[in-house]
Enzyme design. Structure first.
Site, PDB file in Angstrom:
ATOM      1  N   PHE A  48       0.880  -1.174   0.000  1.00  0.00           N
ATOM      2  CA  PHE A  48       0.000   0.000   0.000  1.00  0.00           C
ATOM      3  C   PHE A  48       0.908   1.212   0.000  1.00  0.00           C
ATOM      4  CE2 PHE A  48      -2.231   3.378   2.328  1.00  0.00           C
ATOM      5  CZ  PHE A  48      -3.355   3.515   1.518  1.00  0.00           C
TER       6      PHE A  48
ATOM      7  N   TRP B 182       0.355  -4.663   2.616  1.00  0.00           N
ATOM      8  CA  TRP B 182      -1.020  -4.725   2.121  1.00  0.00           C
ATOM      9  C   TRP B 182      -1.643  -5.970   2.747  1.00  0.00           C
ATOM     10  CZ3 TRP B 182      -2.485  -4.941  -3.802  1.00  0.00           C
ATOM     11  CH2 TRP B 182      -3.874  -5.041  -3.922  1.00  0.00           C
TER      12      TRP B 182
ATOM     13  N   GLY C  59      -8.295  -7.871   4.293  1.00  0.00           N
ATOM     14  CA  GLY C  59      -9.224  -7.631   5.387  1.00  0.00           C
ATOM     15  C   GLY C  59     -10.395  -6.788   4.929  1.00  0.00           C
TER      16      GLY C  59
ATOM     17  N   ASP D 236     -11.236  11.299  13.136  1.00  0.00           N
ATOM     18  CA  ASP D 236     -12.225  10.811  12.171  1.00  0.00           C
ATOM     19  C   ASP D 236     -12.549   9.358  12.513  1.00  0.00           C
ATOM     20  OD1 ASP D 236     -13.913  10.174  10.127  1.00  0.00           O
ATOM     21  OD2 ASP D 236     -12.494  10.589   8.516  1.00  0.00           O
TER      22      ASP D 236
END
Length: 267
Positions: A32, A70, A73, A161
């Site tokens: 990622f 990466w 999930g 957040d």
């Protein structure tokens, strides 16, 4: 990205609001990638809060690319936020002196509630000549009146957040909190108010907070309400600034329900 990894990697956009995240894979290897992630990511990785940081590389133009594991999930479902593991991981984050020290050394200034309120006021003044709602002004008056109750509180690292899609549960049953671009040093009531208001039935707040490690009392309740009202106003203003009227209207309805519940306005 190809100049760093080579042409034998397949790179695809990972979505998100910034457009700076990518997936890369080659012969069973997966990464990622993100452009210009905060240096904070390395400590989050070391603490086991985000997937492992594999490498960091600086490009000729000054951009910094990070690569993380990466992991297969899925994001948590809204109802899964009630799980004790969520409360425990958030408590670990809020009580980490290492995270707090690093974020402060990176120049992140603690969020002062009066500055937060003044920013909301300025934003509303800038947009009010176009369109405004009486509920926004009522919310700002409430925040001003309650300001003494949220001043001078202990500050911690807040994610800011608590959306369920930022909680990653891997196929190996590991839980991570991802997307730290908006991390700040603030009252933990900011994160707690958001997660409880959005996801936890009110009759279960005391049990959830007990797992987190604190007791639900009136001062905490007041602070959580203050931050969730402030954040909801902020979300309305953000969507209005992007001309996303339907999203702004949805958040306005949420604000109305919250203010009725708090006795700020009547139905």
């Amino acid at each position: 990205m190809e100049q760093i990894l080579g042409n034998d990697w397949t790179i695809t956009p990972a979505g998100g609001s910034t457009g700076e995240a990518y997936y890369a894979h080659r012969e069973g290897k997966r990464l990622f990638l993100k452009r210009n992630s905060s240096p904070f990511l390395a400590v989050l990785s070391a603490e086991g809060i985000v997937p492992k940081l594999v490498w960091t590389k600086r490009m000729e133009n000054g951009d910094v690319i990070t690569a993380q594991q990466w992991l297969e999930g899925r994001e948590l479902k809204p109802e899964e936020i009630k799980h004790p593991r969520v409360a425990q991981l958030l408590s670990k984050i809020h009580h980490s002196s290492e995270l707090l020290d690093l974020l402060m050394r990176l120049g992140k200034q603690p969020l002062d509630p009066i500055d937060y309120l003044n920013d909301l006021r300025k934003q509303e003044q800038c947009s009010s000549f176009i369109n405004t709602q009486i509920e926004i002004h009522q919310a700002l008056r409430y925040l001003d009146k309650q300001l003494p109750h949220v001043q001078n509180q202990k500050k911690v690292v807040c994610h800011s957040d608590m959306n369920h899609n930022n909680w990653l549960l891997t196929d190996a049953d590991q839980l991570f909190l991802i997307d730290w671009d908006n991390a700040m040093v603030a009252d933990p009531a900011m994160d707690l108010g958001m997660i409880l208001h959005w996801y936890i039935p009110e009759e279960e707040w005391d049990v959830w907070l007990d797992t987190y490690g604190i007791e639900l009392d009136e001062p905490l309740l007041v602070r959580m309400h203050w931050y969730i009202v402030a954040q909801t106003v902020s979300f309305i203003q953000w969507h209005k600034s992007r001309h996303e009227e339907s999203e702004a209207a949805r958040w306005l309805e949420d604000l109305k329900r919250l203010m009725v519940k708090l006795g700020i306005i009547n139905i």
